[in-house]
Scaffold this active site. Sequence first.
Site, mmCIF file in Angstrom:
data_model
loop_
_atom_site.group_PDB
_atom_site.id
_atom_site.type_symbol
_atom_site.label_atom_id
_atom_site.label_comp_id
_atom_site.label_asym_id
_atom_site.label_seq_id
_atom_site.Cartn_x
_atom_site.Cartn_y
_atom_site.Cartn_z
ATOM 1 N N ASN A 1 11.637 6.559 9.776
ATOM 2 C CA ASN A 1 11.834 6.299 8.347
ATOM 3 C C ASN A 1 12.703 7.422 7.774
ATOM 4 O O ASN A 1 12.306 8.592 7.794
ATOM 5 C CB ASN A 1 10.458 6.255 7.668
ATOM 6 C CG ASN A 1 10.582 5.984 6.174
ATOM 7 O OD1 ASN A 1 11.436 6.554 5.507
ATOM 8 N ND2 ASN A 1 9.731 5.133 5.643
ATOM 9 N N HIS B 1 13.618 10.096 3.321
ATOM 10 C CA HIS B 1 13.718 11.449 2.761
ATOM 11 C C HIS B 1 15.075 12.107 2.980
ATOM 12 O O HIS B 1 15.374 13.108 2.349
ATOM 13 C CB HIS B 1 12.555 12.316 3.240
ATOM 14 C CG HIS B 1 11.255 11.819 2.686
ATOM 15 N ND1 HIS B 1 11.099 11.518 1.339
ATOM 16 C CD2 HIS B 1 10.083 11.519 3.274
ATOM 17 C CE1 HIS B 1 9.874 11.074 1.140
ATOM 18 N NE2 HIS B 1 9.236 11.059 2.294
ATOM 19 N N HIS C 1 12.879 2.224 2.843
ATOM 20 C CA HIS C 1 12.099 1.551 1.801
ATOM 21 C C HIS C 1 12.972 1.458 0.548
ATOM 22 O O HIS C 1 13.295 2.479 -0.055
ATOM 23 C CB HIS C 1 10.839 2.382 1.532
ATOM 24 C CG HIS C 1 9.886 1.766 0.548
ATOM 25 N ND1 HIS C 1 8.656 2.306 0.279
ATOM 26 C CD2 HIS C 1 9.965 0.644 -0.236
ATOM 27 C CE1 HIS C 1 8.023 1.571 -0.609
ATOM 28 N NE2 HIS C 1 8.804 0.547 -0.950
ATOM 29 N N ARG D 1 12.904 0.898 -2.897
ATOM 30 C CA ARG D 1 11.925 0.827 -3.987
ATOM 31 C C ARG D 1 12.561 0.248 -5.246
ATOM 32 O O ARG D 1 13.761 0.386 -5.462
ATOM 33 C CB ARG D 1 11.417 2.237 -4.309
ATOM 34 C CG ARG D 1 10.394 2.745 -3.320
ATOM 35 C CD ARG D 1 9.874 4.116 -3.738
ATOM 36 N NE ARG D 1 8.712 4.473 -2.965
ATOM 37 C CZ ARG D 1 7.451 4.200 -3.323
ATOM 38 N NH1 ARG D 1 7.191 3.601 -4.468
ATOM 39 N NH2 ARG D 1 6.453 4.553 -2.547
ATOM 40 N N ARG E 1 14.446 5.349 -6.022
ATOM 41 C CA ARG E 1 14.322 6.814 -6.080
ATOM 42 C C ARG E 1 14.953 7.516 -4.876
ATOM 43 O O ARG E 1 15.264 8.683 -4.944
ATOM 44 C CB ARG E 1 12.864 7.242 -6.225
ATOM 45 C CG ARG E 1 12.052 7.004 -4.991
ATOM 46 C CD ARG E 1 10.663 7.578 -5.101
ATOM 47 N NE ARG E 1 9.868 6.859 -6.067
ATOM 48 C CZ ARG E 1 8.529 6.871 -6.073
ATOM 49 N NH1 ARG E 1 7.888 7.601 -5.178
ATOM 50 N NH2 ARG E 1 7.851 6.187 -6.956
ATOM 51 N N GLU F 1 11.400 -1.792 4.454
ATOM 52 C CA GLU F 1 10.077 -1.715 3.830
ATOM 53 C C GLU F 1 10.270 -2.081 2.363
ATOM 54 O O GLU F 1 11.221 -1.614 1.727
ATOM 55 C CB GLU F 1 9.610 -0.267 3.982
ATOM 56 C CG GLU F 1 8.139 -0.074 3.832
ATOM 57 C CD GLU F 1 7.797 1.402 3.918
ATOM 58 O OE1 GLU F 1 8.189 2.048 4.909
ATOM 59 O OE2 GLU F 1 7.161 1.885 2.975
ATOM 60 N N THR G 1 3.664 5.512 -0.415
ATOM 61 C CA THR G 1 2.795 4.324 -0.398
ATOM 62 C C THR G 1 1.356 4.783 -0.164
ATOM 63 O O THR G 1 1.059 5.419 0.838
ATOM 64 C CB THR G 1 3.243 3.365 0.730
ATOM 65 O OG1 THR G 1 4.659 3.239 0.669
ATOM 66 C CG2 THR G 1 2.595 2.021 0.589
ATOM 67 N N GLU H 1 1.170 -3.462 10.185
ATOM 68 C CA GLU H 1 1.327 -2.017 10.351
ATOM 69 C C GLU H 1 0.056 -1.392 9.800
ATOM 70 O O GLU H 1 -0.227 -1.486 8.593
ATOM 71 C CB GLU H 1 2.557 -1.494 9.609
ATOM 72 C CG GLU H 1 2.714 0.018 9.843
ATOM 73 C CD GLU H 1 3.981 0.623 9.255
ATOM 74 O OE1 GLU H 1 5.015 -0.064 9.207
ATOM 75 O OE2 GLU H 1 3.903 1.790 8.828
ATOM 76 N N HIS I 1 2.116 6.291 8.841
ATOM 77 C CA HIS I 1 1.815 7.083 7.644
ATOM 78 C C HIS I 1 1.133 8.389 8.020
ATOM 79 O O HIS I 1 0.064 8.377 8.631
ATOM 80 C CB HIS I 1 0.941 6.333 6.616
ATOM 81 C CG HIS I 1 1.327 6.698 5.212
ATOM 82 N ND1 HIS I 1 0.916 7.867 4.619
ATOM 83 C CD2 HIS I 1 2.133 6.081 4.320
ATOM 84 C CE1 HIS I 1 1.442 7.936 3.413
ATOM 85 N NE2 HIS I 1 2.201 6.874 3.198
#
Length: 247
Positions: A7, A10, A50, A52, A56, A77, A108, A158, A197
């Site tokens: 992922n 970031h 992801h 969103r 962001r 995602e 999340t 998941e 996660h």
Amino acid sequence: MLHLGVNIDHVATLRQARYAQMPDSINAEPLILEAARECEAAGAHSITVHLRADRRHIVDTDVFLLKKELSVQLNLEMGNTPEIVEIALRVRPDFVCLVPENRQEITTEGGLDVTAHAAALKETTSRLKTNVTRVSYFVDPVLEDIHACADCGADMVELHTGTFANSFGKEREAEVQRLCAAAELAHSLGLQVNAGHGLTTQNVRDLFAVPYLAELNIGHHLVSRAITIGLRESVREMLVVMGGYGG
Ligand code: PXP
């Protein structure tokens, strides 16, 4: 073999810290595609982003670019909202992971309440699958939710490992048992079992007791380690640890 989905949200978080108003400018760095290519070169099996509602970190152009340029699979995602579903139908990612999304959260926070949103999830799942995108639901290791995933037509679950990652000793052992039971049930219902996660090279071995894991989705730890050892090495390091999973 246990697959790794990286992922890279970031990486975009860092870009947006400076370039939120112009993420597509030629000055905007770090480059998402370059980061994804480092992960690919290290042996990652898929890239997760992801998109969103508040954009962001990842923005729409990132998703289209990754889909066009990646050699490995793209996992989008997303929350189950009309705007994002329309984008997913246009992008046609290899798979989608439906997650609950709340504007105030930092990341999340919990799994989907599949039973409460069954009708809407079923409709989106059917539209995405018709469009050749496989569908995963991000869920807590709760047996009723796993049954509900199968009833709604999901291809995969998941399992949310946030509680596992943040617990220690007896509490972690109990959470591993919950994850084992959820994985057993999901597998028996024909669902692919993924997890993610809060996973790190330190805690992931404790997850190896969970059967039938096909893919782990990991972000924060890999991007954090990249600051000191580089993204390619960070992904490699995780893949070496994950090689110890027996299935
Ligand atoms: N899986 C899902 C569904 C997530 O929402 C996240 C966080 O974006 C992850 C995996 C990765 O979590 P982490 O960044 O803690 O590795």
